[in-house]
Design an enzyme around this catalytic site. Structure first.
Site, PDB file in Angstrom:
ATOM      1  N   PHE A 199       0.625  -7.003   4.808  1.00  0.00           N
ATOM      2  CA  PHE A 199       0.365  -5.657   4.308  1.00  0.00           C
ATOM      3  C   PHE A 199       1.545  -4.758   4.646  1.00  0.00           C
ATOM      4  CE2 PHE A 199      -3.501  -7.846   5.213  1.00  0.00           C
ATOM      5  CZ  PHE A 199      -4.295  -7.604   4.103  1.00  0.00           C
ATOM      6  N   LYS A 200       2.170  -4.212   3.617  1.00  0.00           N
ATOM      7  CA  LYS A 200       3.238  -3.233   3.804  1.00  0.00           C
ATOM      8  C   LYS A 200       2.615  -1.857   3.616  1.00  0.00           C
ATOM      9  CE  LYS A 200       7.674  -1.668   1.927  1.00  0.00           C
ATOM     10  NZ  LYS A 200       8.539  -1.672   0.732  1.00  0.00           N
ATOM     11  N   ILE A 201       2.521  -1.108   4.704  1.00  0.00           N
ATOM     12  CA  ILE A 201       1.813   0.163   4.697  1.00  0.00           C
ATOM     13  C   ILE A 201       2.825   1.301   4.620  1.00  0.00           C
ATOM     14  CG2 ILE A 201       0.152   1.623   5.881  1.00  0.00           C
ATOM     15  CD1 ILE A 201      -0.977  -1.084   4.931  1.00  0.00           C
ATOM     16  N   ASP A 221       0.867  -1.178   0.000  1.00  0.00           N
ATOM     17  CA  ASP A 221       0.000   0.000   0.000  1.00  0.00           C
ATOM     18  C   ASP A 221       0.904   1.227   0.000  1.00  0.00           C
ATOM     19  OD1 ASP A 221      -2.060   1.799   0.267  1.00  0.00           O
ATOM     20  OD2 ASP A 221      -2.516   1.285   2.351  1.00  0.00           O
TER      21      ASP A 221
END
Length: 312
Positions: free
Chosen positions: A173-175, A147
């Protein structure tokens, strides 16, 4: 029909820096330099490595070069640590095939941005979910959704959680968006056990806030995994004050990479330390300005990271 989600095993946590793609002075892939880069990153304490990410200049590589890098890196790592392969592509079909090929080569996980092209070509939430469903149906390993602002696509927390709950392999999830900590906190609260890996990104510039929000992994630049490990190890051990002290110590270098040197920083450090012969980036990216490089090395020397000693 929603699929029942089960957590993949093993669960990946810790420091998974992005490996740069190593070129020679002529702009050709340097596979021997790539192997040395990977060996350094393992020796520096990386819990795993990600290849072919944006900081790997994946957007400047041919398909044949991508395949050569995947086989070279995975063969050389030989199971020493898990490897995440970025398989981003606009086409659902091509991204699924890339992901299957990465799995067959031994990848532990794939990382993918939502489909986008240029400044204006995007798809809606239904198309995004169908895209990730198509990829998931082709593989048996976890998918990390990246993301990041570079995609120009807003991924709401509710959409991310919905995909985590309904798509079998979507679980990490890589934010990297602004206020990343708030988004991490929200998807963890909404998604529960479906959020197996809420991770920090963007060169650790928001690492402490993201850890406080519940991040369990960090995907940073590849130049100083030893420094990032000190922060994470202290935090995971429950000594948040020591983690904060380490973070304050390494923050000038983190900031310089994030705001000044960008993706060229890692290779400049590796060249300075004798790990690789050339720190070239692929044209039309510009070489790092000598003054910027001097500032980067000056800050790094105060910290004595392994990158400046490994190859000497």
């Amino acid at each position: 029909m929603s699929k029942k989600k089960t957590a993949p095993t093993p669960v990946y946590r810790g420091v998974f820096p992005v490996a740069p793609t190593i070129f020679d002075d002529h702009g050709d892939i340097d596979l021997e330099g790539q192997r040395r880069c990977i060996d350094f990153m393992i020796d520096a304490g990386s819990d795993g490595i990600c290849i072919l990410a944006n900081f790997s200049e994946q957007f400047a590589l041919t398909d044949d070069e991508r395949n050569a890098l995947i086989s070279t890196v995975l063969d050389h790592v030989a199971g020493r640590i898990p490897v995440i392969v970025t398989t981003t592509h606009f086409s659902s079909r091509i991204c699924a095939q890339r992901s299957r090929n990465a799995q067959d080569a031994g990848a532990a996980m794939v990382m993918i941005m939502p489909p986008y092209h240029g400044a204006t070509i995007r798809v809606g939430e239904r198309g995004i979910q169908e895209f990730f469903q198509t990829v998931s149906d082709a593989i048996d390993i976890p998918i990390m959704i990246q993301d990041a602002p570079v995609s120009g696509t807003t991924l709401s927390s509710t959409l991310l959680v919905k995909m985590a709950q309904e798509i079998a392999n979507v679980s990490y999830f890589k934010i990297e968006v602004p206020q990343a900590a708030n988004k991490l906190r929200e998807i963890i609260a909404l998604g529960g056990d479906a959020i197996v890996g809420p991770w920090d990104g963007e060169e650790a510039i928001t690492l402490m806030a993201d850890l406080d929000a519940g991040a369990t992994g960090a995907m940073t630049g590849g130049g100083y995994p030893d420094g990032i490990r000190r922060i994470l190890d202290a935090y995971v051990a429950g000594d948040t004050e020591l983690a904060a002290q380490h973070y304050q110590q390494w923050l000038p270098l983190i900031n310089y990479e994030n705001r000044q040197g960008g993706l060229a920083s890692c290779k400049a450090l590796m060249k300075e330390g004798g790990i690789i012969k050339s720190d070239s980036v692929r044209h039309p990216l510009a070489a790092m300005h000598p003054a910027t490089r001097e500032g980067l090395i000056k800050i790094a020397r105060r910290l004595d990271p392994l990158v400046l000693r490994w190859g000497k």
